[in-house]
Design a protein around this motif. Structure first.
Motif, short mmCIF file in Angstrom:
data_model
loop_
_atom_site.label_atom_id
_atom_site.label_comp_id
_atom_site.label_asym_id
_atom_site.label_seq_id
_atom_site.Cartn_x
_atom_site.Cartn_y
_atom_site.Cartn_z
N VAL A 129 -47.05 -8.65 -13.32
CA VAL A 129 -47.87 -9.84 -13.44
C VAL A 129 -48.35 -10.32 -12.08
CG1 VAL A 129 -45.98 -11.51 -13.27
CG2 VAL A 129 -47.99 -12.06 -14.62
N GLU A 130 -47.64 -9.93 -11.03
CA GLU A 130 -48.06 -10.31 -9.69
C GLU A 130 -49.35 -9.60 -9.28
OE1 GLU A 130 -46.57 -12.67 -8.23
OE2 GLU A 130 -44.86 -12.83 -9.60
N LEU A 131 -49.70 -8.53 -9.98
CA LEU A 131 -50.91 -7.78 -9.64
C LEU A 131 -52.10 -8.17 -10.50
CD1 LEU A 131 -49.25 -4.25 -9.34
CD2 LEU A 131 -49.66 -5.92 -7.52
N LEU A 132 -51.90 -9.09 -11.45
CA LEU A 132 -52.96 -9.46 -12.38
C LEU A 132 -53.35 -10.92 -12.20
CD1 LEU A 132 -51.60 -7.80 -15.66
CD2 LEU A 132 -53.38 -6.90 -14.13
N TRP A 133 -54.54 -11.23 -12.66
CA TRP A 133 -54.95 -12.63 -12.76
C TRP A 133 -54.36 -13.21 -14.04
CZ3 TRP A 133 -57.40 -15.48 -16.49
CH2 TRP A 133 -57.80 -16.76 -16.12
N VAL A 134 -53.74 -14.39 -13.92
CA VAL A 134 -53.18 -15.08 -15.08
C VAL A 134 -53.64 -16.53 -15.04
CG1 VAL A 134 -51.15 -13.59 -15.29
CG2 VAL A 134 -51.06 -15.60 -13.82
N PRO A 135 -53.73 -17.19 -16.19
CA PRO A 135 -54.16 -18.60 -16.22
C PRO A 135 -53.15 -19.50 -15.53
CG PRO A 135 -54.29 -17.58 -18.40
CD PRO A 135 -53.53 -16.64 -17.54
N ASP A 136 -53.64 -20.60 -14.99
CA ASP A 136 -52.77 -21.57 -14.31
C ASP A 136 -52.39 -22.71 -15.26
OD1 ASP A 136 -55.29 -22.58 -14.51
OD2 ASP A 136 -55.36 -23.45 -12.51
N THR A 137 -51.83 -22.33 -16.40
CA THR A 137 -51.44 -23.30 -17.42
C THR A 137 -50.19 -24.06 -16.98
OG1 THR A 137 -52.31 -21.79 -19.09
CG2 THR A 137 -50.92 -23.59 -19.86
N TYR A 138 -50.19 -25.37 -17.21
CA TYR A 138 -48.99 -26.18 -16.93
C TYR A 138 -48.77 -27.16 -18.07
CZ TYR A 138 -51.52 -30.47 -15.65
OH TYR A 138 -52.29 -31.61 -15.69
N ILE A 139 -47.57 -27.72 -18.12
CA ILE A 139 -47.18 -28.65 -19.19
C ILE A 139 -47.37 -30.07 -18.68
CG2 ILE A 139 -45.32 -29.42 -20.70
CD1 ILE A 139 -44.14 -26.62 -20.51
N VAL A 140 -48.24 -30.80 -19.35
CA VAL A 140 -48.52 -32.18 -18.95
C VAL A 140 -47.30 -33.06 -19.25
CG1 VAL A 140 -50.14 -34.11 -19.22
CG2 VAL A 140 -50.94 -31.75 -19.48
N GLU A 141 -47.04 -34.03 -18.38
CA GLU A 141 -45.95 -35.00 -18.51
C GLU A 141 -44.57 -34.34 -18.50
OE1 GLU A 141 -46.74 -37.21 -22.04
OE2 GLU A 141 -48.29 -38.44 -21.10
N SER A 142 -44.49 -33.15 -17.91
CA SER A 142 -43.21 -32.47 -17.79
C SER A 142 -42.44 -33.04 -16.60
CB SER A 142 -43.41 -30.97 -17.62
OG SER A 142 -42.18 -30.32 -17.38
N LYS A 143 -41.19 -33.44 -16.83
CA LYS A 143 -40.34 -33.95 -15.76
C LYS A 143 -39.68 -32.82 -14.97
CE LYS A 143 -39.31 -38.36 -18.04
NZ LYS A 143 -38.23 -39.27 -18.52
N LYS A 144 -39.22 -31.81 -15.68
CA LYS A 144 -38.65 -30.63 -15.05
C LYS A 144 -38.71 -29.49 -16.04
CE LYS A 144 -33.93 -32.08 -16.27
NZ LYS A 144 -32.56 -32.32 -15.77
#
Length: 452
Positions: A129-144
């Motif tokens: 996966v380090e060699l590929l482009w991946v989406p920068d998805t994140y979880i909104v309102e995530s504390k940890k």
């Protein structure tokens, strides 16, 4: 010198042909010289020979590939389809207003740079996966949040022949959930799990659910300690920020609290304490220790129950919850039963004190005074007594005297109305009024918090 020259000439020739190894055989010694090659996705090099094997059609996958540029760079946005499997919701905290969930997040998109011949799919090592482009998805309102890494990082990369990439992750996250605890413990909370692109706006990526509501699995099978999942649904939205408009996917689910536990732990004990306080109505007014003990014990027990119910939600004391209202009602009835005995006992003692005839005091005064002073005292008392019933319609009286007379008569009537003539009737009426009012208040309480 000639041997060295021939060896260097042979090595240079092999490097120009992009071979992996150069071999030169001497009469007495066999020498193997390996030259490292540039790694490319899909190629498997045999370092022990000149043979090179590769996956079918993978020879030119990485030619011109740049993992720092998204697919269709400079053109149409990338469509990323997502699906979720909710493995568990391990903790729902009212004091911190958050929940902790473990989810399997799966993302699919198409990268035309990774198209190869054939109709097969290949599961690659997750480290690629380090060699590929991946989406920068994140979880909104995530504390940890954290990605599981036992025994290796819980990630999956699967490549399809048409360039579609499946990227799956196992994540445990603690997400904020704003709760309305005004109806606690008969409340229903609505929580969200929101996925959003961090850096790419809607001109670069488009988020969609893979199969609508069917994109979410596992949440309907969850068994929680205090809640039951009522329903859930998926939404597609946008987040308007100062830097642009970003795509957002929302999983919204409703949690209904199981009230049976709180009925057994709080509601039933508090109701029984109220009923215990009514026992004092059947005990005579002369039994001061018994009635006082019942009243004080029930008040202290109710206070302890109220403190215990609030200690579990110590950080949400600013909320006036439904359970606080009920405990306040029960405390009021218990305290009212104690006050009722105090009033009844005081009235009874005052009535007993009034039974002593005033004439006894007057006879004592006669023995120490003359007949003349006794007559004057009697006449003075008669004037004072008769003054309470002065006829205010007397024509000889002045206006302000008439007003004072009327006000005085009304005050005596009001005081006489609230004066308890028979203290034993207080317990008699309390036996009926306290249970009746308590039942009426309960009807309104449960109807309001359950149906409104």
């Amino acid at each position: 010198m000639q041997f060295v020259f021939l060896f260097e000439h042979k090595l240079e020739t092999q490097l120009q042909l992009h071979t992996s190894c150069a071999q030169r055989v001497c009469p007495h010694v066999t020498v193997h010289i390996c030259v490292p090659r540039r790694c490319s996705l899909g190629h498997i090099s045999n370092l022990h020979g000149s043979d090179t094997t590769s996956l079918p059609g993978f020879e030119n996958l990485t030619v011109g590939y740049n993992k720092y540029l998204r697919p269709y760079f400079g053109g149409e946005p990338v469509q990323i389809a997502m699906s979720l499997d909710v493995a568990s919701i391990s903790s729902i905290s009212e004091s911190d207003m958050d929940y902790t969930a473990t989810v399997y997040l799966r993302q699919r998109w198409t990268d035309p740079r990774l198209v190869f011949h054939g109709n097969k799919s290949f599961t690659l090592d997750a480290r690629l996966v380090e060699l590929l482009w991946v989406p920068d998805t994140y979880i909104v309102e995530s504390k940890k949040s954290f990605l599981h890494d036992v025994t290796v990082g819980n990630r999956l990369i699967r490549l399809f022949s048409n360039g579609t990439i499946l990227y799956a992750l196992r994540i445990t996250t603690t997400v904020a959930c704003n709760m309305d605890l005004s109806k606690y413990p008969m409340d229903t909370q609505t929580c969200r799990l929101q996925l959003e692109s961090w850096g790419y706006d809607e001109n670069d990526v488009i988020f969609t659910w893979l199969r609508g509501n069917d994109s979410v699995h596992g949440i309907e099978k969850l068994r929680l300690s205090q809640y039951t999942v009522e329903r859930y649904y998926t939404l597609v939205s946008k987040s308007q920020q100062e830097t642009g408009s970003y795509p957002r996917l929302i999983l919204q689910f409703e949690l209904r609290r199981n009230v049976l536990y709180f009925i057994l732990e709080t509601y039933v004990p508090s109701t029984l304490l109220v009923m215990l306080s009514w026992v004092s109505f059947w005990i005579t007014l002369d039994s001061v220790p018994a009635r006082t003990c019942i009243g004080v014990t029930t008040v202290l027990s109710m206070t302890t129950l109220m403190i215990g119910s609030r200690s579990s939600l110590s950080k949400t004391n600013c909320f006036i919850k439904a359970i606080d209202v009920y405990l306040g009602i029960c405390f009021s009835f218990i305290f009212g039963a104690l006050v009722e005995y105090a009033v009844a006992h005081y009235s009874s003692s005052q009535k007993c004190a009034a039974k002593a005839p005033e004439e006894e005091v007057n006879i004592t005064n006669i023995l120490h005074s003359s007949i003349t002073s006794y007559k004057r005292k009697i006449s003075f008392t008669s004037v004072e007594i008769s003054s309470d019933n002065v006829n205010c319609s007397d024509l000889t009286m002045k206006t302000h005297e008439k007003i004072k007379c009327v006000l005085r008569n009304k005050m005596h009537r009001i005081i006489g109305y609230f004066t308890i003539q028979n203290p034993s009737n207080v317990d008699h009426y309390s036996k009926l009024l306290f249970p009746l009012f308590f039942m009426v208040v309960n009807v309104f309480y449960w109807a309001y918090y359950l149906y409104f």
